[in-house]
Design a protein around this motif. Structure first.
Motif, PDB file in Angstrom:
ATOM      1  N   ASP A 264       2.976  83.431 -12.403  1.00 42.23           N
ATOM      2  CA  ASP A 264       3.937  82.407 -12.800  1.00 42.23           C
ATOM      3  C   ASP A 264       3.860  81.192 -11.882  1.00 42.23           C
ATOM      4  O   ASP A 264       3.917  80.049 -12.336  1.00 42.23           O
ATOM      5  N   LEU A 265       3.692  81.421 -10.583  1.00 43.77           N
ATOM      6  CA  LEU A 265       3.651  80.322  -9.621  1.00 43.77           C
ATOM      7  C   LEU A 265       2.410  79.458  -9.800  1.00 43.77           C
ATOM      8  O   LEU A 265       2.478  78.221  -9.731  1.00 43.77           O
ATOM      9  N   LEU A 266       1.274  80.086 -10.046  1.00 37.18           N
ATOM     10  CA  LEU A 266       0.013  79.354 -10.188  1.00 37.18           C
ATOM     11  C   LEU A 266      -0.211  78.815 -11.601  1.00 37.18           C
ATOM     12  O   LEU A 266      -1.090  77.973 -11.799  1.00 37.18           O
ATOM     13  N   GLY A 267       0.534  79.336 -12.568  1.00 38.02           N
ATOM     14  CA  GLY A 267       0.329  78.906 -13.945  1.00 38.02           C
ATOM     15  C   GLY A 267      -0.970  79.409 -14.526  1.00 38.02           C
ATOM     16  O   GLY A 267      -1.640  78.716 -15.297  1.00 38.02           O
ATOM     17  N   ILE A 268      -1.350  80.642 -14.154  1.00 35.58           N
ATOM     18  CA  ILE A 268      -2.576  81.251 -14.677  1.00 35.58           C
ATOM     19  C   ILE A 268      -2.229  82.637 -15.232  1.00 35.58           C
ATOM     20  O   ILE A 268      -1.207  83.226 -14.858  1.00 35.58           O
ATOM     21  N   PRO A 269      -3.073  83.203 -16.121  1.00 35.96           N
ATOM     22  CA  PRO A 269      -2.779  84.518 -16.694  1.00 35.96           C
ATOM     23  C   PRO A 269      -2.728  85.611 -15.628  1.00 35.96           C
ATOM     24  O   PRO A 269      -3.420  85.536 -14.601  1.00 35.96           O
ATOM     25  N   LEU A 270      -1.930  86.632 -15.893  1.00 39.30           N
ATOM     26  CA  LEU A 270      -1.840  87.766 -14.980  1.00 39.30           C
ATOM     27  C   LEU A 270      -3.205  88.425 -14.789  1.00 39.30           C
ATOM     28  O   LEU A 270      -3.553  88.851 -13.674  1.00 39.30           O
ATOM     29  N   ALA A 271      -3.999  88.481 -15.848  1.00 32.99           N
ATOM     30  CA  ALA A 271      -5.339  89.078 -15.741  1.00 32.99           C
ATOM     31  C   ALA A 271      -6.205  88.299 -14.765  1.00 32.99           C
ATOM     32  O   ALA A 271      -7.025  88.888 -14.037  1.00 32.99           O
ATOM     33  N   ALA A 272      -6.043  86.983 -14.722  1.00 35.21           N
ATOM     34  CA  ALA A 272      -6.823  86.157 -13.796  1.00 35.21           C
ATOM     35  C   ALA A 272      -6.415  86.441 -12.353  1.00 35.21           C
ATOM     36  O   ALA A 272      -7.263  86.470 -11.448  1.00 35.21           O
ATOM     37  N   VAL A 273      -5.116  86.640 -12.118  1.00 41.11           N
ATOM     38  CA  VAL A 273      -4.645  86.975 -10.773  1.00 41.11           C
ATOM     39  C   VAL A 273      -5.269  88.288 -10.312  1.00 41.11           C
ATOM     40  O   VAL A 273      -5.793  88.404  -9.195  1.00 41.11           O
ATOM     41  N   ARG A 274      -5.222  89.302 -11.180  1.00 43.28           N
ATOM     42  CA  ARG A 274      -5.763  90.613 -10.803  1.00 43.28           C
ATOM     43  C   ARG A 274      -7.272  90.566 -10.602  1.00 43.28           C
ATOM     44  O   ARG A 274      -7.811  91.225  -9.699  1.00 43.28           O
ATOM     45  N   SER A 275      -7.965  89.773 -11.419  1.00 44.93           N
ATOM     46  CA  SER A 275      -9.405  89.640 -11.262  1.00 44.93           C
ATOM     47  C   SER A 275      -9.744  88.947  -9.943  1.00 44.93           C
ATOM     48  O   SER A 275     -10.638  89.389  -9.204  1.00 44.93           O
ATOM     49  N   ASP A 276      -9.034  87.858  -9.641  1.00 39.18           N
ATOM     50  CA  ASP A 276      -9.282  87.150  -8.381  1.00 39.18           C
ATOM     51  C   ASP A 276      -8.999  88.047  -7.183  1.00 39.18           C
ATOM     52  O   ASP A 276      -9.736  88.030  -6.188  1.00 39.18           O
ATOM     53  N   GLU A 277      -7.946  88.841  -7.280  1.00 32.67           N
ATOM     54  CA  GLU A 277      -7.612  89.737  -6.165  1.00 32.67           C
ATOM     55  C   GLU A 277      -8.689  90.805  -5.989  1.00 32.67           C
ATOM     56  O   GLU A 277      -9.095  91.110  -4.854  1.00 32.67           O
TER      57      GLU A 277
END
Length: 298
Positions: A264-277
């Motif tokens: 929500d903070l970055l304005g990107i999909p949750l899947a993108a957050v998990r992939s980047d992590e």
């Protein structure tokens, strides 16, 4: 931010100008100077007005106005910038904040700043657009947490305030972007990176080493020194991550935010957050042995 009546619509090209095209910003212009110069140039280019027209209105020779819009020559006085802002419909409060900080960064004294602005009173309303204020209220504490991983408190607060000033100046562009949150975050990232210490052109996270949970758990000097060495090694490795992965790791592992909150903070999909992590952790595991930093929420 109110768009002047001379500004073309989003799908309408700016009118062609007679005369020579405005040159690019000079290479030696610093980041603080660019914070207000970039949106000022963008507004000028969007209006379709000529340097000759503006020169007459702001009482500045066309050649000097061209230099001002390219960041060439002496740092401009606020009186001139204030007059130019009025002609282009640029809000004065955020512009003045950014102009003042850039003046100090350029070596100007506080007395020079005060003398330069004594005859140019800002009369436009001090409040930003409602949507800007709403976004600020929602994210400001989280922005400070992120910036605090790179910067001491005073520089952290200045970077966050500069972020919202820049966002105010370009809020029409933010609203027209695919996601306002993402637009705002990219401003924050760039502003924080510009103020952070660097090694090999990457921002350092040294400050965060003194605030990790693992470090505070140590009860002996030897334990503290050993944990500090591990933390510094970890943060040096984190600083080498690509920007997207760096943001996610700082927010997840140092700030302790959930993946959903980061999304929500970055304005990107949750899947993108998990992939980047995942990619970031894989890189860090291949580089160093990851210490326990207290864990994060899902």
């Amino acid at each position: 931010m109110t768009t002047p009546s001379t500004t073309p619509g989003p799908d309408e090209p700016a009118p062609l100008r007679p005369g020579r095209k405005l040159g690019p910003i000079a290479d030696n212009v610093g980041s603080a100077h660019r914070y207000w110069l970039d949106p000022t140039r963008a507004r000028y280019l969007a209006t379709g007005r000529t340097l000759s027209d503006l020169s007459f209105r702001v009482h500045l020779a066309k050649s000097k106005l061209s230099e001002l819009l390219r960041g060439v020559g002496h740092y401009p006085r606020w009186e001139v910038i204030h007059s130019l802002a009025g002609e282009l419909g640029i809000p004065g409060w955020p512009l003045y904040r950014l102009w003042r900080q850039a003046a100090l960064d350029a070596g100007k004294t506080s007395d020079w700043v005060d003398r330069s602005s004594s005859n140019a009173v800002i009369t436009d309303p001090p409040g930003p657009p409602l949507a800007h204020g709403a976004l600020r209220a929602i994210v400001i504490d989280d922005y400070r947490r992120y910036a605090g991983a790179f910067l001491p408190d005073d520089a952290r607060d200045a970077a966050v305030e500069d972020t919202f000033a820049i966002l105010w100046l370009s809020f029409d562009d933010a609203l027209a972007s695919p996601d306002t949150r993402r637009y705002a975050w990219e401003i924050l990232r760039a502003t924080v990176k510009a103020r952070a210490d660097h090694r090999d052109h990457r921002p350092l996270l040294a400050k965060a080493a003194f605030e990790t949970v693992a470090l505070h758990r140590q009860t002996t000097l030897e334990g503290e020194m050993a944990q500090l060495a591990e933390s510094l090694e970890l943060f040096a490795a984190i600083s080498r991550l690509p920007d997207a992965q760096l943001d996610v790791i700082v927010l997840r592992r140092l700030c302790g935010f959930s993946a959903a909150k980061v999304s929500d903070l970055l304005g990107i999909p949750l899947a993108a957050v998990r992939s980047d992590e995942r990619h970031a952790i894989r890189f860090l595991e291949d580089t160093i042995e990851l210490p326990d930093t207290g864990g994060t929420t899902p």
